[in-house]
Structure formats: C-alpha cells, structure tokens
Design a protein around this motif. Structure first.
Motif, mmCIF file in Angstrom:
data_model
loop_
_atom_site.group_PDB
_atom_site.id
_atom_site.type_symbol
_atom_site.label_atom_id
_atom_site.label_comp_id
_atom_site.label_asym_id
_atom_site.label_seq_id
_atom_site.Cartn_x
_atom_site.Cartn_y
_atom_site.Cartn_z
ATOM 1 N N MET A 33 -15.867 -14.824 -2.976
ATOM 2 C CA MET A 33 -16.263 -13.574 -1.587
ATOM 3 C C MET A 33 -14.662 -12.772 -2.146
ATOM 4 N N GLU A 34 -13.775 -13.447 -1.738
ATOM 5 C CA GLU A 34 -12.359 -12.670 -1.415
ATOM 6 C C GLU A 34 -12.081 -12.435 -2.312
ATOM 7 N N LYS A 35 -11.713 -13.306 -3.431
ATOM 8 C CA LYS A 35 -11.328 -13.001 -4.480
ATOM 9 C C LYS A 35 -11.904 -11.755 -5.182
ATOM 10 N N GLN A 36 -13.428 -11.683 -5.209
ATOM 11 C CA GLN A 36 -13.531 -9.924 -5.793
ATOM 12 C C GLN A 36 -13.487 -9.228 -4.508
ATOM 13 N N GLU A 37 -13.649 -8.857 -3.621
ATOM 14 C CA GLU A 37 -12.505 -8.103 -2.353
ATOM 15 C C GLU A 37 -11.465 -7.801 -2.963
ATOM 16 N N ASN A 38 -10.535 -8.721 -3.240
ATOM 17 C CA ASN A 38 -9.112 -8.607 -3.527
ATOM 18 C C ASN A 38 -8.991 -7.755 -5.367
ATOM 19 N N GLU A 39 -10.194 -7.957 -5.932
ATOM 20 C CA GLU A 39 -9.804 -7.200 -6.968
ATOM 21 C C GLU A 39 -10.051 -5.369 -6.572
ATOM 22 N N LEU A 40 -11.256 -5.174 -5.287
ATOM 23 C CA LEU A 40 -10.831 -3.504 -5.227
ATOM 24 C C LEU A 40 -9.799 -3.572 -4.615
ATOM 25 N N THR A 41 -9.087 -3.934 -3.823
ATOM 26 C CA THR A 41 -8.001 -3.126 -3.355
ATOM 27 C C THR A 41 -7.102 -2.173 -4.083
ATOM 28 N N LEU A 98 -14.634 -4.280 6.550
ATOM 29 C CA LEU A 98 -14.642 -5.083 6.514
ATOM 30 C C LEU A 98 -14.208 -6.554 6.413
ATOM 31 N N GLN A 99 -14.294 -6.667 5.131
ATOM 32 C CA GLN A 99 -13.322 -7.702 4.802
ATOM 33 C C GLN A 99 -12.576 -8.049 5.088
ATOM 34 N N GLY A 118 -5.224 -11.975 4.747
ATOM 35 C CA GLY A 118 -4.803 -12.050 3.148
ATOM 36 C C GLY A 118 -5.447 -10.407 2.434
ATOM 37 N N VAL A 119 -6.010 -10.124 2.728
ATOM 38 C CA VAL A 119 -6.898 -9.191 1.592
ATOM 39 C C VAL A 119 -6.434 -7.470 2.969
ATOM 40 N N GLU A 178 -3.330 -7.644 4.684
ATOM 41 C CA GLU A 178 -2.280 -7.906 3.717
ATOM 42 C C GLU A 178 -1.575 -6.975 2.164
ATOM 43 N N GLU A 179 -3.259 -7.822 1.585
ATOM 44 C CA GLU A 179 -2.917 -6.828 0.005
ATOM 45 C C GLU A 179 -2.779 -4.958 0.069
ATOM 46 N N LEU A 180 -4.142 -5.456 1.130
ATOM 47 C CA LEU A 180 -4.521 -3.725 0.773
ATOM 48 C C LEU A 180 -3.802 -3.005 1.466
ATOM 49 N N GLU A 181 -2.680 -3.499 2.721
ATOM 50 C CA GLU A 181 -1.406 -2.238 2.818
ATOM 51 C C GLU A 181 -0.869 -2.344 1.462
ATOM 52 N N ALA A 182 -0.156 -3.293 0.624
ATOM 53 C CA ALA A 182 0.947 -3.646 0.073
ATOM 54 C C ALA A 182 0.167 -2.370 -1.317
ATOM 55 N N MET A 183 -1.224 -2.381 -1.281
ATOM 56 C CA MET A 183 -1.330 -1.759 -2.600
ATOM 57 C C MET A 183 -1.214 0.070 -2.108
ATOM 58 N N ARG A 184 -2.148 0.097 -1.053
ATOM 59 C CA ARG A 184 -1.962 1.675 -0.484
ATOM 60 C C ARG A 184 -0.367 2.112 -0.673
ATOM 61 N N GLU A 185 0.514 1.273 0.148
ATOM 62 C CA GLU A 185 1.807 1.152 -0.108
ATOM 63 C C GLU A 185 1.816 1.923 -1.320
ATOM 64 N N THR A 186 2.299 0.810 -2.576
ATOM 65 C CA THR A 186 2.558 1.387 -4.058
ATOM 66 C C THR A 186 1.682 2.519 -4.402
ATOM 67 N N ALA A 187 0.972 3.060 -3.880
ATOM 68 C CA ALA A 187 0.149 4.204 -4.779
ATOM 69 C C ALA A 187 1.081 5.102 -3.870
ATOM 70 N N ALA A 188 0.876 5.111 -2.840
ATOM 71 C CA ALA A 188 2.083 6.344 -1.889
ATOM 72 C C ALA A 188 3.122 6.846 -2.379
ATOM 73 N N LEU A 189 3.999 5.574 -2.330
ATOM 74 C CA LEU A 189 5.478 5.883 -3.283
ATOM 75 C C LEU A 189 5.345 6.553 -4.583
ATOM 76 N N LEU A 190 4.469 6.844 -5.285
ATOM 77 C CA LEU A 190 4.195 7.445 -6.777
ATOM 78 C C LEU A 190 4.699 8.689 -6.073
ATOM 79 N N GLY A 191 4.655 9.730 -5.242
ATOM 80 C CA GLY A 191 5.423 10.500 -5.215
ATOM 81 C C GLY A 191 7.008 10.856 -4.822
ATOM 82 N N LEU A 192 7.554 9.993 -5.095
ATOM 83 C CA LEU A 192 8.722 9.709 -5.037
ATOM 84 C C LEU A 192 9.438 9.127 -5.915
ATOM 85 N N THR A 193 8.597 8.965 -7.508
ATOM 86 C CA THR A 193 8.884 8.429 -8.290
ATOM 87 C C THR A 193 9.806 10.187 -9.265
#
Length: 284
Positions: free
Chosen positions: A1-9, A27-28, A34-35, A37-52
């Motif tokens: 289940m966690e693997k499926q959720e990780n794929e959605l981050t 909720l997960q 782990g989920v 931390e990965e969720l925060e990293a993905m959102r940070e990566t997407a947000a930094l697109l504006g700096l490119t």
C-alpha cells in the motif's frame, strides 16, 4: 500500500490527482515518515521550477512612451449638456417664477416676447455619455499607438521572451514527466554550509531534476559540475553557474547502472572527469 501511495507523491506535487486520492495520500503521510518526507521533497522540487528561468523585465520605454503620448494629446473642450439646452429651448414664454407676483414682460407689454431661434452656426451639444466614450476611445488609441511603436522597436526583446517561454514550457513538460513516472524517487541532502540539494529522478525515463539552494558563490572561472556515478566511473551530467547556483538543472540520459550522484567544483567550462574532491555524493 505504501508503495502505491509513494507513486502518487509526484502527481500530488503537480495537483494531478483527484480529491479522494489527495485525502488518502495525506492520511498516509500522517502515519508514515517516509511518505511525508518524499511528499515534501516532491513539492519542493515542483516549487523550485519557478527559479529556473530568470525574470524578464519589460523595456523601460513602455511606460515612458505611453505617458508622453497621453501628456501631448490635447483635451477636448468642455461642451454644454443637451439637457440644459433643451430646458432653455422648452421654457414657456413669459413664465413667472413660482410664488412670484411680478408680471412677466408679456403682461407689461401686452404682447408676447419673441425668443431668438438658435442659428444654424450654433454648435449642437453632445450627450455626456458620448463625450466620455470619445475621451476613452482617444486614450485607447493613444495607448495602442504607443504600444504598437514599442512592439516594433522592441522586436528583439519580444523574440527573446518567446524563446524563454518556449524553453520554460519544455522544462516544465520534462519535470512533469519525471514527477509522474511510476518509479520516481526523491532524495534531499543538506551540506555542512547549509546548502540544500534535492534530486527527483526516474531511471525508467532516464531523467533527473537537480534543484540547489544556498550554494556558495564561486569565482567567475569556476562552476559546479554534476556527475552520474557507476562502477565504470563518473560521467558529466551538466554544469551549474557558480555565481548563480540556486535553481534547477534537468539531466537526461541512460541511468542504467548509476548508483550515485555527485557534485564537484570545476573550471567554468567543465571537465571530462572530476579534478577535485566532491562536495556532495548522494546514493541513488
């Protein structure tokens, strides 16, 4: 289940999931570090697109030309309202003021007092609305003319802006491809000087987004070189400007056998192989 959720981050970071999936992922994340931390990293990566992409400043002449054109355009003279003229034309001859006992000129003279008809040369007043529309149209025409001149004079700047927007659209499409990949992973490492490097990558897509924040500025002849490291050695993966190191670099190419990612300080033109000790090595 966690693997499926990780794929959605990655899809979550791009707002590419429905409300039910979003609620389930949140909720997960509450119960899984782990989920989360990965969720925060993905959102940070997407947000930094504006700096490119560097901000594009409009030419200073735009405001100057418009204001000069408006200042040099003469105003229309004030016009008498049609309602006031109509009231004067329709006033009865010899009318008395309400409550007044003073005889009208007609009463005193025993005859009607003639009222001069307006001559054909007298101007016909315009409606207030018509005058406002005329003023607004005049301002719009002046602004359009000024902007038209700016567009012609600033053709090269316009072409440069279009090229930057095209490059940004391409980069955004590539980042979306990474973050929505089934095997997407994200790693974040903080260095001793406070700098932060985040990786979002997909081996299946052969793509990686490298975002940097707080990297120390380097002399003009130096730069940060990125490396994909395998058992065969380190392969150059791009350069980061040493004077403006905060932003994002997209790396593409086969990631088969790649086990680590590294950064070294190299000449600004880059090196075919590392010449200094790496300032960062991240296991993938």
């Amino acid at each position: 289940m966690e693997k499926q959720e990780n794929e959605l981050t990655g899809s979550f970071a791009l707002n590419a999931i429905d409300d039910a999936e979003r609620e389930e992922l949140l909720l997960q994340a509450e119960s899984s570090p782990g989920v989360r931390e990965e969720l925060e990293a993905m959102r940070e990566t997407a947000a930094l697109l504006g700096l490119t992409t560097a901000p594009v400043q409009p030419p200073a002449s735009v405001k100057t030309n418009i204001m000069a054109a408006i200042r040099n355009t003469p105003q229309l003279p004030p016009l008498e309202t049609e309602q006031a003229q109509a009231a004067a034309d329709n006033a009865p001859t010899g009318a008395q003021l309400p409550g007044s006992d003073i005889d009208s000129p007609a009463d005193r003279s025993g005859g009607a007092v003639s009222v001069a008809e307006p001559s054909e040369s007298m101007p016909v007043p315009a409606k207030p609305q018509r005058r406002m529309f005329a003023l607004a149209a005049g301002v719009l025409l002046v602004a359009a003319g000024a902007l038209g001149g700016v567009v012609v004079n600033q053709h090269s700047q316009q072409q440069e802006l279009e090229e930057q927007l095209a490059a940004l659209n391409t980069k955004q499409a590539e980042l979306t491809q990474i973050l929505t990949a089934a095997d997407v992973q994200s790693k974040t490492q903080k260095m001793g000087d406070g700098a932060r490097v985040t990786l979002a990558y997909s081996a299946a897509e052969g793509m990686m987004a490298v975002t940097t924040s707080g990297m120390p500025a380097l002399p003009s002849d130096k730069g940060y070189e990125l490396w994909l490291i395998s058992s065969d050695g380190a392969v150059p993966a791009g350069m980061v400007d040493g004077s403006q190191a905060d932003g994002m670099v997209l790396v593409s190419g086969s990631m088969d056998g790649v086990t680590h990612f590294g950064i070294t300080v190299e000449p600004a033109s880059g090196s075919p192989a590392p010449t200094t000790e790496p300032i960062l090595v991240q296991a993938l």
